[in-house]
Design a protein around this motif. Structure first.
Motif, PDB file in Angstrom:
ATOM      1  N   THR A  83       0.621  -1.245  -0.421  1.00 58.03           N
ATOM      2  CA  THR A  83       0.172   0.080  -0.096  1.00 58.03           C
ATOM      3  C   THR A  83       0.710   1.166   0.016  1.00 58.03           C
ATOM      4  O   THR A  83       0.053   2.317  -0.081  1.00 58.03           O
ATOM      5  N   LEU A  84       1.854   0.778   0.473  1.00 56.39           N
ATOM      6  CA  LEU A  84       2.869   2.205   0.170  1.00 56.39           C
ATOM      7  C   LEU A  84       2.630   3.229   1.622  1.00 56.39           C
ATOM      8  O   LEU A  84       3.287   3.934   2.083  1.00 56.39           O
ATOM      9  N   ALA A  85       2.252   2.900   2.701  1.00 53.78           N
ATOM     10  CA  ALA A  85       1.658   3.495   3.903  1.00 53.78           C
ATOM     11  C   ALA A  85       2.802   3.606   4.390  1.00 53.78           C
ATOM     12  O   ALA A  85       3.453   2.434   4.985  1.00 53.78           O
ATOM     13  N   GLN A  86       3.003   4.542   5.642  1.00 54.74           N
ATOM     14  CA  GLN A  86       4.850   4.965   5.859  1.00 54.74           C
ATOM     15  C   GLN A  86       4.591   4.389   7.573  1.00 54.74           C
ATOM     16  O   GLN A  86       3.490   3.632   7.921  1.00 54.74           O
ATOM     17  N   GLY A  87       5.510   3.528   7.330  1.00 56.11           N
ATOM     18  CA  GLY A  87       5.817   3.400   9.248  1.00 56.11           C
ATOM     19  C   GLY A  87       6.307   2.053   9.047  1.00 56.11           C
ATOM     20  O   GLY A  87       5.076   0.976  10.247  1.00 56.11           O
ATOM     21  N   PHE A  88       5.427   1.164   7.905  1.00 59.88           N
ATOM     22  CA  PHE A  88       6.044  -0.085   8.075  1.00 59.88           C
ATOM     23  C   PHE A  88       7.096  -0.721   7.450  1.00 59.88           C
ATOM     24  O   PHE A  88       7.717  -0.471   6.793  1.00 59.88           O
ATOM     25  N   ASP A  89       8.080  -1.761   8.288  1.00 58.15           N
ATOM     26  CA  ASP A  89       8.677  -2.503   7.541  1.00 58.15           C
ATOM     27  C   ASP A  89       8.494  -3.999   6.569  1.00 58.15           C
ATOM     28  O   ASP A  89       9.249  -5.189   7.041  1.00 58.15           O
ATOM     29  N   THR A  90       8.040  -4.099   6.748  1.00 60.22           N
ATOM     30  CA  THR A  90       6.471  -5.663   5.830  1.00 60.22           C
ATOM     31  C   THR A  90       5.525  -4.806   5.886  1.00 60.22           C
ATOM     32  O   THR A  90       5.330  -4.328   5.819  1.00 60.22           O
ATOM     33  N   TYR A  91       4.880  -6.067   5.407  1.00 62.46           N
ATOM     34  CA  TYR A  91       3.568  -5.714   4.666  1.00 62.46           C
ATOM     35  C   TYR A  91       2.818  -4.915   5.836  1.00 62.46           C
ATOM     36  O   TYR A  91       2.178  -5.773   7.247  1.00 62.46           O
ATOM     37  N   SER A  92       1.756  -4.161   5.771  1.00 61.19           N
ATOM     38  CA  SER A  92       0.564  -3.675   6.324  1.00 61.19           C
ATOM     39  C   SER A  92      -0.233  -4.540   6.430  1.00 61.19           C
ATOM     40  O   SER A  92      -0.682  -5.376   5.871  1.00 61.19           O
ATOM     41  N   PRO A  93      -0.981  -4.188   8.043  1.00 55.84           N
ATOM     42  CA  PRO A  93      -2.642  -5.309   8.070  1.00 55.84           C
ATOM     43  C   PRO A  93      -3.397  -5.171   7.119  1.00 55.84           C
ATOM     44  O   PRO A  93      -4.261  -5.896   6.716  1.00 55.84           O
ATOM     45  N   ALA A  94      -3.622  -4.131   6.001  1.00 52.75           N
ATOM     46  CA  ALA A  94      -4.381  -3.520   5.013  1.00 52.75           C
ATOM     47  C   ALA A  94      -4.195  -4.572   4.350  1.00 52.75           C
ATOM     48  O   ALA A  94      -4.544  -5.100   3.614  1.00 52.75           O
ATOM     49  N   ALA A  95      -2.842  -4.299   3.719  1.00 52.56           N
ATOM     50  CA  ALA A  95      -1.928  -5.341   2.756  1.00 52.56           C
ATOM     51  C   ALA A  95      -2.121  -6.337   3.039  1.00 52.56           C
ATOM     52  O   ALA A  95      -2.473  -7.621   1.869  1.00 52.56           O
ATOM     53  N   ARG A  96      -2.361  -7.064   4.131  1.00 54.95           N
ATOM     54  CA  ARG A  96      -2.344  -8.888   4.600  1.00 54.95           C
ATOM     55  C   ARG A  96      -3.411  -9.382   4.284  1.00 54.95           C
ATOM     56  O   ARG A  96      -4.058 -10.096   3.183  1.00 54.95           O
ATOM     57  N   LYS A  97      -4.650  -7.991   4.124  1.00 54.87           N
ATOM     58  CA  LYS A  97      -5.686  -8.756   4.242  1.00 54.87           C
ATOM     59  C   LYS A  97      -5.887  -8.436   2.866  1.00 54.87           C
ATOM     60  O   LYS A  97      -7.202 -10.231   2.423  1.00 54.87           O
ATOM     61  N   VAL A  98      -5.952  -7.917   1.868  1.00 54.93           N
ATOM     62  CA  VAL A  98      -6.137  -8.436   0.416  1.00 54.93           C
ATOM     63  C   VAL A  98      -4.892  -9.580  -0.174  1.00 54.93           C
ATOM     64  O   VAL A  98      -6.115 -10.057  -1.450  1.00 54.93           O
ATOM     65  N   LEU A  99      -4.234  -9.463  -0.135  1.00 55.33           N
ATOM     66  CA  LEU A  99      -2.579 -10.138  -0.767  1.00 55.33           C
ATOM     67  C   LEU A  99      -2.486 -12.033   0.195  1.00 55.33           C
ATOM     68  O   LEU A  99      -2.829 -12.790  -1.020  1.00 55.33           O
ATOM     69  N   PHE A 100      -2.865 -11.359   1.087  1.00 59.48           N
ATOM     70  CA  PHE A 100      -2.707 -13.553   1.857  1.00 59.48           C
ATOM     71  C   PHE A 100      -3.779 -13.307   2.722  1.00 59.48           C
ATOM     72  O   PHE A 100      -3.766 -14.583   3.826  1.00 59.48           O
ATOM     73  N   ASP A 101      -5.082 -13.271   2.721  1.00 55.68           N
ATOM     74  CA  ASP A 101      -6.067 -13.497   3.600  1.00 55.68           C
ATOM     75  C   ASP A 101      -5.442 -12.932   5.383  1.00 55.68           C
ATOM     76  O   ASP A 101      -6.393 -14.184   5.706  1.00 55.68           O
ATOM     77  N   GLY A 102      -5.139 -12.270   5.911  1.00 51.12           N
ATOM     78  CA  GLY A 102      -4.373 -12.471   6.916  1.00 51.12           C
ATOM     79  C   GLY A 102      -3.244 -12.324   7.334  1.00 51.12           C
ATOM     80  O   GLY A 102      -2.868 -11.989   8.592  1.00 51.12           O
ATOM     81  N   LYS A 103      -2.670 -13.885   6.329  1.00 49.38           N
ATOM     82  CA  LYS A 103      -1.912 -14.392   6.613  1.00 49.38           C
ATOM     83  C   LYS A 103      -0.357 -13.419   7.503  1.00 49.38           C
ATOM     84  O   LYS A 103      -0.515 -12.474   6.498  1.00 49.38           O
ATOM     85  N   MET A 104       0.395 -13.493   8.031  1.00 50.21           N
ATOM     86  CA  MET A 104       1.811 -12.784   8.592  1.00 50.21           C
ATOM     87  C   MET A 104       2.469 -13.425   7.383  1.00 50.21           C
ATOM     88  O   MET A 104       3.095 -14.696   7.067  1.00 50.21           O
ATOM     89  N   VAL A 105       3.546 -12.622   5.806  1.00 52.21           N
ATOM     90  CA  VAL A 105       3.363 -13.405   5.294  1.00 52.21           C
ATOM     91  C   VAL A 105       5.399 -12.167   4.788  1.00 52.21           C
ATOM     92  O   VAL A 105       5.117 -10.835   4.746  1.00 52.21           O
ATOM     93  N   SER A 106       6.157 -12.371   4.795  1.00 50.71           N
ATOM     94  CA  SER A 106       7.426 -11.912   4.583  1.00 50.71           C
ATOM     95  C   SER A 106       7.729 -11.658   3.447  1.00 50.71           C
ATOM     96  O   SER A 106       7.425 -12.046   2.193  1.00 50.71           O
ATOM     97  N   PRO A 107       7.539  -9.670   3.228  1.00 48.69           N
ATOM     98  CA  PRO A 107       8.349  -9.208   1.799  1.00 48.69           C
ATOM     99  C   PRO A 107       9.930 -10.544   1.266  1.00 48.69           C
ATOM    100  O   PRO A 107      10.059  -9.871  -0.012  1.00 48.69           O
ATOM    101  N   HIS A 108       9.837 -10.761   2.493  1.00 45.77           N
ATOM    102  CA  HIS A 108      11.540 -11.887   1.489  1.00 45.77           C
ATOM    103  C   HIS A 108      12.019 -12.761   0.843  1.00 45.77           C
ATOM    104  O   HIS A 108      11.552 -13.371   2.161  1.00 45.77           O
ATOM    105  N   LEU A 109      12.337 -13.082  -0.238  1.00 46.91           N
ATOM    106  CA  LEU A 109      11.850 -14.395  -0.197  1.00 46.91           C
ATOM    107  C   LEU A 109      13.095 -15.023  -0.596  1.00 46.91           C
ATOM    108  O   LEU A 109      14.326 -14.747  -0.637  1.00 46.91           O
ATOM    109  N   ALA A 110      12.894 -16.389  -0.259  1.00 45.68           N
ATOM    110  CA  ALA A 110      13.694 -16.706   0.437  1.00 45.68           C
ATOM    111  C   ALA A 110      14.586 -17.648  -1.273  1.00 45.68           C
ATOM    112  O   ALA A 110      15.367 -18.437  -1.433  1.00 45.68           O
ATOM    113  N   GLU A 111      13.690 -17.475  -2.477  1.00 45.26           N
ATOM    114  CA  GLU A 111      14.236 -17.794  -3.739  1.00 45.26           C
ATOM    115  C   GLU A 111      15.472 -17.201  -3.972  1.00 45.26           C
ATOM    116  O   GLU A 111      15.162 -16.297  -3.847  1.00 45.26           O
ATOM    117  N   PRO A 112      16.026 -18.062  -5.345  1.00 39.72           N
ATOM    118  CA  PRO A 112      16.957 -17.214  -5.763  1.00 39.72           C
ATOM    119  C   PRO A 112      16.674 -16.130  -6.683  1.00 39.72           C
ATOM    120  O   PRO A 112      15.280 -17.014  -7.401  1.00 39.72           O
TER     121      PRO A 112
END
Length: 332
Positions: free
Chosen positions: A10-39
């Motif tokens: 969402t580009l909302a300020q003050g977050f170092d990961t996905y905001s709650p609003a973003a998690r709701k629409v992207l991941f159904d509220g789940k805590m997901v890291s924006p950092h990928l383990a995949e190469p």
């Protein structure tokens, strides 16, 4: 690891990961890291080559590779493997030699989608950025055509018009139709046509002011999610002027009108063209005026989103100047 100070969705300020609003629409509220383990596919490392052997590449359309991605049981994003149905699409940086600022393609598409949704109220596919271990950004979008039991019926406008490479030429998605023809497809197949024609008009206005000259026939779709076709959420929105040496005005060669448009430079497109376009596709005059006025006005939220985006400072300035120039053309 990439330092994050705003929500990478969402580009909302003050977050170092996905905001709650973003998690709701992207991941159904789940805590997901924006950092990928995949190469990252662009590293060309042995690890990347090995990983890519096992994954599903959705397509390699033009210069933009797309990969199917799933959210696993540990709430980690990873490449879809074997016959897994990807619920997300991942776009790493392109590698084509003629693409300028390719490391910022993902940030550009993400920003443009957020401006469309937040500043102009256009329904868009849920989206965000994620980051490989080398800090390279990739664009992530949730598929709106996939559900628990399978896929919704979806047809892009090239398919609706019956165009393929075999009968329409190698540039079939650019050279065979106009945006007026596209509106006719909505009126032909959508019961709630007046609503979706207005949404389509807004999207064409947005693509013009944001300098998205890749809005071709396959970047518009109708989708059946409840027993009838509707215009799909917007997708693949990007300010192409940041990446192309010679950008166009409209992706479709014929431009707005069935008979085509004589376009020598951008000064020949203005308010009267969009007024005529709105009239031809059946919108009331007062609605046409209201919508053009809205897109012609300076939008303070759009400027804020540009400044908070993951573009470089130089590209933020270029993005704003190009967008500001185009929206002012709607007053001419």
């Amino acid at each position: 690891m990439k330092e994050i100070e705003v929500c990478p969705s969402t580009l909302a300020q003050g977050f170092d990961t996905y905001s709650p609003a973003a998690r709701k629409v992207l991941f159904d509220g789940k805590m997901v890291s924006p950092h990928l383990a995949e190469p990252s596919p662009s590293t060309d490392s042995p690890e990347a080559k090995e990983a890519i052997k096992k994954i599903s590449r959705i397509s390699l359309s033009g210069v933009q590779p797309k990969f199917a991605v799933v959210l696993d049981q540990n709430n980690q994003l990873r490449y879809a493997r074997n016959e897994e149905r990807g619920t997300y699409i991942l776009k790493p940086r392109p590698n084509a030699y003629h693409i300028l600022n390719k490391e910022y393609c993902a940030a550009n598409e993400h920003l443009t989608m957020q401006i469309a949704a937040q500043a102009y109220g256009i329904e868009t596919a849920a989206n965000g950025l994620c980051f490989f271990a080398n800090d390279e950004a990739a664009y992530l979008t949730r598929r709106f055509d996939v559900h628990t039991d399978g896929k919704y019926q979806q047809e892009d406008f090239a398919a609706l018009m019956g165009y393929t490479k075999s009968n329409g030429g190698s540039d079939y998605k650019y050279c065979n139709a106009s945006y007026e023809d596209c509106a006719e497809m909505i009126r032909r197949y959508v019961k709630a046509a007046p609503i979706d024609v207005l949404s389509f008009f807004r999207l064409i206005l947005f693509n013009f002011i944001i300098l998205n000259d890749d809005a071709h026939l396959k970047n518009f779709s109708l989708i059946d999610r409840g027993g009838e076709y509707r215009l799909s959420p917007a997708y693949d929105l990007i300010n192409t002027s940041l990446h192309l040496v010679q950008s166009r005005i409209f992706a479709l060669d014929k431009g707005l009108f069935k008979e085509g448009m004589k376009l020598v430079d951008t000064h020949q497109v203005g308010r009267t063209d969009f007024e005529e376009f709105g009239k031809r596709i059946g919108l009331p005059q007062r609605v046409i005026k209201k919508e053009i006025d809205r897109f012609a006005q300076e939008n303070s939220l759009a400027k804020e989103l540009i400044n908070r985006s993951f573009l470089s400072d130089a590209l933020k300035k270029q993005y704003w100047l190009s967008y500001d120039y185009r929206r002012k053309m709607l007053n001419l």
